[in-house]
Enzyme design. Structure first.
Site: not given
Length: 562
Positions: A107-108, A244, A205, A203, A212
């Protein structure tokens, strides 16, 4: 149940063990854990009964966020070893029958990642659109700030290009823009790379942030998750995504893929975890019982991942303010035990006051809840936290192998806790020699959990125990049943259960020796000591208890063994 079912869909009754390579075992004497050290402990993990290792980030990093700020998704942090060390670790783990998954943190990136360095050079950079930019600072919702102790906005001004970039977490972690097809393709390459080196999955994160916070908004953000899952299935049919996803149950079902189950394979049950802690604080079953009743059944071949603690803070964000304060008062009344106003930075044993009977009951609860249990390293011996460490690092201390520490031949870079939870009193070597130790108890729970596929595969029902402090539930699969009771209170209780369909059955204790007969009316009375727990396998008179779980249909019978 047929064993072939439970091996084909291995994740449904796996035992997942989360560890940080950096804090598990030092193999070269520099005070930092590494893959060589971890590889030497594979037999310990296999002997514990673990079936799947979950590795926290091991990629190159400036280490401003304990490895979650990544500068290269295709390499190993030099402090932890080389790709060669990783491959040797994977080969050894597979040789012992262990699967391995790793954190997927896409995500980053770190602001030191070459992608972001290139993106911020110019508005015309080819990778500019790999991140999310705005000409003006967008309005902030205080609820969007994940780390209110460090950040007051999710937008950061970039002087070089005169725009603001989005960072859902820390300002040194700019968000990737998965609306860009090139970014989505690169994420798939990252998955494919590590799967070629032996990983069985990832997994994921902070899944909601991944799909979104993108511009322009994806027409259907969940299509991206479905695409990732389809890509992984093509590469390796039994690979998994463990998500998560800390959202209410109704919203969470979309991350499984609603009824299709074609997105995230497993989701953590944050709601059940938080209600479990409320039950532990009150000594009452109702909060957790209500969560079990509310929890939707996941799509076929998907699963819930159950846990009591993990590598982050013990988040209590889905409880009311009053409920959260109850848990704070019971398990973390001091200000430095709390974090972000929503959680605790403590491990389970100190929160329960080191009361071994209560600790054993809590882990019995974890392993018997419907789903796949996830352990955080050191839980099996009852490690404590180091509150002198900053923030969430309090629970990420070196593994305690012996009374001298045993983590490294030299002084560990990270400090171990001292006092009653220091290595002198809590370590693997001592507990291996103690038959009543927490380590031996966890080994027993894992063994019994693996022998009871009903707990993971079956339908679960909360049973009225008649006592506010006793949680009773049963799990049924393929005509076999397991009944489980936990006394969350401090007083002895005797409960009467009504067990439909089990009249004249025998209940065999699985944690201690003993049997109890169910009456011809399907009723049974069972005593429970303070913080007591009982796992009971139901079997008809003509079936040996050990054979009851392998019935394939109601006509199966097996003569009782003499």
């Amino acid at each position: 149940m047929r064993l072939t079912y439970t091996s084909d869909l291995w994740w449904k009754n796996a035992v997942v063990y989360c560890l940080d390579v950096e804090t598990y075992k030092d193999g070269n004497g520099d005070g930092i854990g590494d893959f060589r050290g971890l590889t030497q402990q594979i037999d310990y993990l296999a002997g514990l009964g673990v079936t799947c290792l979950w590795l926290m980030p091991f990629y190159p990093t400036p280490n401003k966020d304990d490895g979650y700020d990544i500068t290269d998704f295709y390499a190993i942090d030099p402090r932890l070893g080389t790709l060669g060390d990783f491959v040797e670790f994977m080969r050894t783990a597979h040789d012992r029958g262990l699967r391995v998954i790793a954190d997927l943190v896409v995500n980053h990136t770190s602001d030191q990642h070459p992608w972001f360095k290139e993106a911020r050079r110019s508005k015309d950079s080819p990778r500019r659109d790999w991140y999310v930019w705005s000409d003006k600072k967008e309005p902030d919702d205080p609820g969007q700030v994940v780390f209110p102790d460090k950040e007051n906005s999710i937008w950061q001004y970039d002087r070089g290009s005169g725009q603001y970039y989005l960072h859902s977490f820390y300002r040194h972690q700019p968000d990737l823009n998965v609306a860009n097809p090139e970014v989505r393709d690169e994420i798939a390459r990252i998955l494919g790379f590590w799967m070629e080196l032996g990983l069985s999955g990832f997994r994921v994160d902070a899944v909601p942030f991944l799909i979104e916070n993108v511009e322009p908004k994806l027409a259907d953000p969940h299509d991206f998750l479905a695409d990732l899952r389809a890509f992984m299935t093509r590469r390796q049919g039994d690979s998994v995504l463990l998500g998560e996803v800390n959202v209410p149950y109704k919203e969470l079902m979309g991350y499984f893929g609603d009824g299709l189950g074609d997105q995230v394979t497993m989701c953590f049950d944050f709601i059940g975890m938080q209600r479990a802690w409320l039950s532990l604080a009150r000594g009452e079953a109702e909060p957790l019982a209500s969560a079990l009743k509310e929890r939707p059944r996941p799509p076929k071949d998907c699963q819930w991942a159950t846990f009591l603690r993990n590598h982050d803070e013990l988040t209590l964000d889905k409880l009311t303010d009053e409920e959260r304060q109850e848990i704070f008062q019971a398990f973390g009344p001091e200000e430095d035990m709390q974090i972000f106003g929503r959680g605790l930075r403590r491990r389970l044993p100190p929160m329960l006051g080191g009361d071994l009977r209560r600790i054993k009951m809590a882990y019995s609860l974890l392993f018997s809840l419907p789903g796949t249990p996830v352990l955080f390293y050191g839980e099996e011996i009852g490690m404590g936290e180091n509150l002198a460490a900053e923030g969430r690092m309090a629970v990420r201390t070196p593994m305690q192998w012996s009374s001298e520490g045993g983590f490294s031949m030299h002084e560990p870079v990270r400090k171990m806790p001292d006092g009653p939870f220091g290595p002198e009193r809590v370590n693997v070597a001592d507990q291996k020699r103690q038959q009543d130790s927490l380590l031996r108890w966890i080994q027993l729970l894992i063994e019994r959990y693996r022998e009871c596929p009903e707990l993971a595969w079956g339908t679960h029902t909360v049973i009225d125990s008649g006592s506010p402090q006793v949680l009773a539930h049963r799990c049924d699969a393929d005509g076999a049943s397991v009944v489980v009771l936990h006394n969350l209170g401090r007083t002895t209780e005797e409960v009467e259960l009504k067990l439909d369909g089990l009249a004249n059955y025998q209940l065999t204790d699985l944690l201690v020796d003993g049997t109890t007969e169910v009456s011809d009316k399907g009723a049974v009375r069972l005593p429970l000591g303070p913080h007591g727990c009982r796992w009971l396998r139901a079997s008809p008179p003509e079936v040996a208890p050990e054979d009851a779980s392998v019935k394939s249909d109601s006509s199966f019978t097996h003569p009782r063994r003499s």
